[in-house]
Write an enzyme that holds these catalytic residues in place. Structure first.
Site, mmCIF file in Angstrom:
data_model
loop_
_atom_site.group_PDB
_atom_site.id
_atom_site.type_symbol
_atom_site.label_atom_id
_atom_site.label_comp_id
_atom_site.label_asym_id
_atom_site.label_seq_id
_atom_site.Cartn_x
_atom_site.Cartn_y
_atom_site.Cartn_z
ATOM 1 N N LYS A 116 60.618 -7.374 64.470
ATOM 2 C CA LYS A 116 59.217 -6.235 65.568
ATOM 3 C C LYS A 116 57.924 -5.998 64.928
ATOM 4 C CE LYS A 116 63.812 -3.068 65.902
ATOM 5 N NZ LYS A 116 64.824 -3.947 65.766
ATOM 6 N N GLU A 200 58.799 3.298 59.270
ATOM 7 C CA GLU A 200 57.815 3.632 60.226
ATOM 8 C C GLU A 200 57.859 5.259 59.969
ATOM 9 O OE1 GLU A 200 57.708 0.904 64.753
ATOM 10 O OE2 GLU A 200 59.481 3.313 63.919
ATOM 11 N N HIS A 235 72.971 4.994 64.581
ATOM 12 C CA HIS A 235 71.813 4.536 66.101
ATOM 13 C C HIS A 235 72.335 3.731 66.206
ATOM 14 C CE1 HIS A 235 68.535 5.863 63.089
ATOM 15 N NE2 HIS A 235 69.385 5.777 61.772
ATOM 16 N N ARG A 292 66.653 -10.390 76.119
ATOM 17 C CA ARG A 292 67.625 -10.494 76.828
ATOM 18 C C ARG A 292 68.655 -9.516 78.045
ATOM 19 N NH1 ARG A 292 70.886 -6.928 74.619
ATOM 20 N NH2 ARG A 292 70.306 -5.762 72.123
#
Length: 666
Positions: A116, A200, A235, A292
């Site tokens: 990421k 973040e 999440h 994917r």
């Protein structure tokens, strides 16, 4: 086109790929672990190869064994599905080195987007908007805490190599960061083999909108529009829909172009998804790219009429994309609900056990239709602690969102599963909330609608007891050789008064004594507590009963389904489902203090952390231990205040459900 492919996965996605391959005339090879020897995906393929024990690390994550199976069976290509090795660049490279096509992007694209932090650095260079945060390699807890303070709380810690909500924690204040960071890193290491994380700023009231992209080996790219995946718990996605409510053509164009730019920048080939966090005002920020096929791809298939697995196979075989951007269009609205083995009332704790009953509404499987159910299990199968807790995907399509919602509600009503906890009732409550029904979407919807989701009244007592008794009581007199002989008719006849029957049912944790008086062949008067209900059975077919319940001047007639397994009685009504038990009063024991002072494993798993020592004083609700099951960590808290008198496990222990881990004394 390939003649034979190996599917390097299990469950629903393996069945999904096999279905398209069969339609295209391509032979398939399944791989399976000890736990999956009789699994549905093994039967769905033409051949099957055993690759190891139940643990994914010893089977579905063993790239060497999977490639050996591909070579031994003559498979020309490997489809990785999603999860497991699907985003593993080393596996993609190993396939290429072995002369076997990898049905996915090149290893270089997986590498570029697999981290990421690296992907965000790449997007920053490309001018794609990013959420403020730290995406670098420095992983010292003190440094990350300093960075979190600079960007401002709340912050989100995420595994750099991860996805699916694993290795992800929202942190509201600085005091909680170190514990959350340690937990994320452990979970990331266990799930993805890397403890690297990024931090973040946590965007408030964000929407999660993703763009489906496709690229081919000829340099062509298209996007197949967006999916809104904002409704999440822990999440992880619960409901996905397409198109995203409120999406304007201009914003769709902007997000689609950004997604294609991201794919083009890494030379992407095949199916991929670019995920964005979106503000309520429409601003969007790159979050990650999943290299994917996504779990939720059927909603895109529903609104486009396309088979994305077929596209994957054609692109991997070197063919150009079947359609260009101006040939793609959206038709109608589609919603997908993930049906999972979990207990929403216990913080969505994953559940294990046998699917004693799994009855579904009329639906297609693995192909576009108004109602579609994709599953890798069937009635009688076991949901084990080794793999993901998803039972099925329920996908519906309608001319518009209102029609799709109505169809989803009806399908959820008619989906009956017993033997373990599921989220079916919870999902049905979600779609009835004002937030979801009015498309006021963000990732905090479940928390915001907590009262409607967790405190809403369940099936009424009269209906629950009435339906259960309808399944227990005789409703037809037996035929006898002598209709005038009352002694040979087992209908409860007695010399003085109407036949009476007494039953004790456990309902919502409380015993309910029900006295029934037979008024006719199919009619009873039920008395329980202050309730008096006249039950009439109008008809029965298999497990479905047509009954009337009369209380005073009010009569309601309804169709219910009742499934009995031992003492368990599961009642499904148009309003919802309820679980009761047929209790023998002579064997009842006091359960009131069961478990007090004892911390037990809530499900089979591995102890990954002990947070206290013997002799330590703890408060009620204080974290004591962390277990790992179904690739997720679960924090166990103190059931009461007191002193830890005994620790009965060690880090690394595999424990069964109900095993005592710690003991606390007042």
């Amino acid at each position: 086109m390939f003649q034979k492919i190996l599917i390097a996965n299990r469950g629903e996605i393996a069945c999904r790929v096999a279905a398209t391959a069969r339609r295209m005339g391509i032979r398939t090879v399944a791989v399976y672990s000890d736990a999956d020897a009789h699994a549905l995906h093994v039967q769905a393929c033409d051949e099957a190869v055993h690759i190891g024990p139940a643990s994914p690390r010893e089977s579905y994550l063993r790239a060497d064994r999977i490639l050996e199976a591909a070579k031994a069976t003559g498979a020309q290509a490997v489809h990785p599905g999603y999860g497991f090795l699907s985003e593993n660049e080393d596996f993609a490279q190993a396939c290429e080195a072995a002369g076997i096509a990898f049905i996915g992007p090149p290893a270089s694209a997986i590498a570029a987007m697999g981290s990421k932090s690296a992907a965000k650095a790449l997007m920053e260079k490309a001018g794609v908007p990013l959420v403020p945060g730290y995406h670098g390699d420095q992983q010292d807890p003190a440094f990350l805490k300093e960075q979190a303070g600079i960007m401002g709380y709340p912050v989100l810690i995420k595994a750099s190599a991860g996805g699916g909500g694993k290795g992800m924690r929202a942190v509201q204040q600085a005091a909680d960061l170190e514990a959350a960071l340690a937990s994320c890193q452990r979970e990331a290491q266990a799930s993805f083999g890397s403890a690297h994380v990024l931090v973040e700023r946590y965007v408030q009231q964000p929407r999660h909108i993703e763009i489906q992209v496709f690229g081919d080996t000829h340099g062509h790219y298209v996007h197949l529009f967006e999916r809104d995946c904002s409704v999440q718990r822990r999440h992880q996605k619960v409901l996905e829909e397409a198109p995203a409510p409120g999406m304007t053509p201009e914003r769709r164009r902007q997000m689609g172009e950004a997604a294609i730019a991201a794919a083009r920048s890494v030379g992407y080939v095949g199916a991929g998804t670019v995920e964005f966090i979106c503000e309520q005002d429409g601003r969007f920020y790159f979050m990650e790219m999943n290299t994917r096929l996504q779990v939720e791809h059927p909603v895109t298939e529903a609104i486009t009429g396309l088979d994305l697995v077929e596209w994957q196979l054609r692109v991997a075989a070197g063919e150009p994309l079947p359609l260009q951007q101006d040939q793609l269009q959206i038709k109608g609205h589609a919603i997908e609900a993930r049906i999972c083995a979990e207990n929403p009332a216990q913080q969505f704790l994953p559940a294990t056990g046998a699917l004693q009953v799994m009855r579904t509404p009329p639906a297609s499987s693995f192909e576009v239709s108004p109602v579609r159910i994709d599953s890798g299990v069937r009635e009688g199968d076991v949901i084990s602690p080794y793999y993901d807790s998803m039972i099925a995907k329920l996908i519906v399509w309608g001319e518009d969102r209102t029609a799709a919602l109505s169809r989803l509600d009806a399908a959820l009503r008619d989906l009956h599963i017993t033997g373990l906890h599921t989220n079916v009732g919870f999902v049905r409550r979600v779609i009835h909330t004002p937030s979801f029904s009015q498309a006021k979407l963000d990732t905090a919807l479940i928390e915001r609608e907590h009262a409607a989701l967790f405190q809403a009244p369940g099936v009424g007592t009269d209906v629950a007891i009435g339906a259960a008794m309808a399944s227990l009581l005789p409703t037809e007199p037996a035929h006898t050789a002598s209709p005038r002989d009352p002694w040979s008719t087992p209908d409860g006849w007695r010399l003085h008064g109407a036949p009476r029957h007494r039953e004790v049912l456990l309902h919502e944790g409380q015993p309910v004594t029900v006295t029934s008086t037979r008024l006719g062949p199919t009619q009873y008067q039920l008395e329980f507590g202050e309730h008096s209900v006249m039950l009439t059975l109008h008809g029965a077919h298999a497990d479905t009963l047509d009954i009337s319940l009369a209380t005073g001047a009010h009569t309601q007639r309804l169709r219910v389904s009742v499934y009995r397994h031992g003492d368990d009685i599961h009642v499904f009504t148009p309003q919802g489902a309820v679980h009761l038990q047929d209790v023998n009063p002579l064997t009842q024991v006091d359960q009131g203090h069961h478990g007090t002072g004892r911390l037990t494993a809530l499900m089979p798993g591995k102890v990954v952390a002990l947070l206290v020592k013997e002799g330590q004083v703890v408060k009620q609700g204080e974290p004591l231990a962390v277990t790992e099951a179904m690739k997720m960590e679960h924090t166990l808290t103190a059931p009461q205040a007191g002193t830890v008198s005994a620790i009965l496990c060690a880090v690394g222990d595999q424990v069964a459900e109900g095993v005592e881990l710690l003991r606390i004394e007042d």
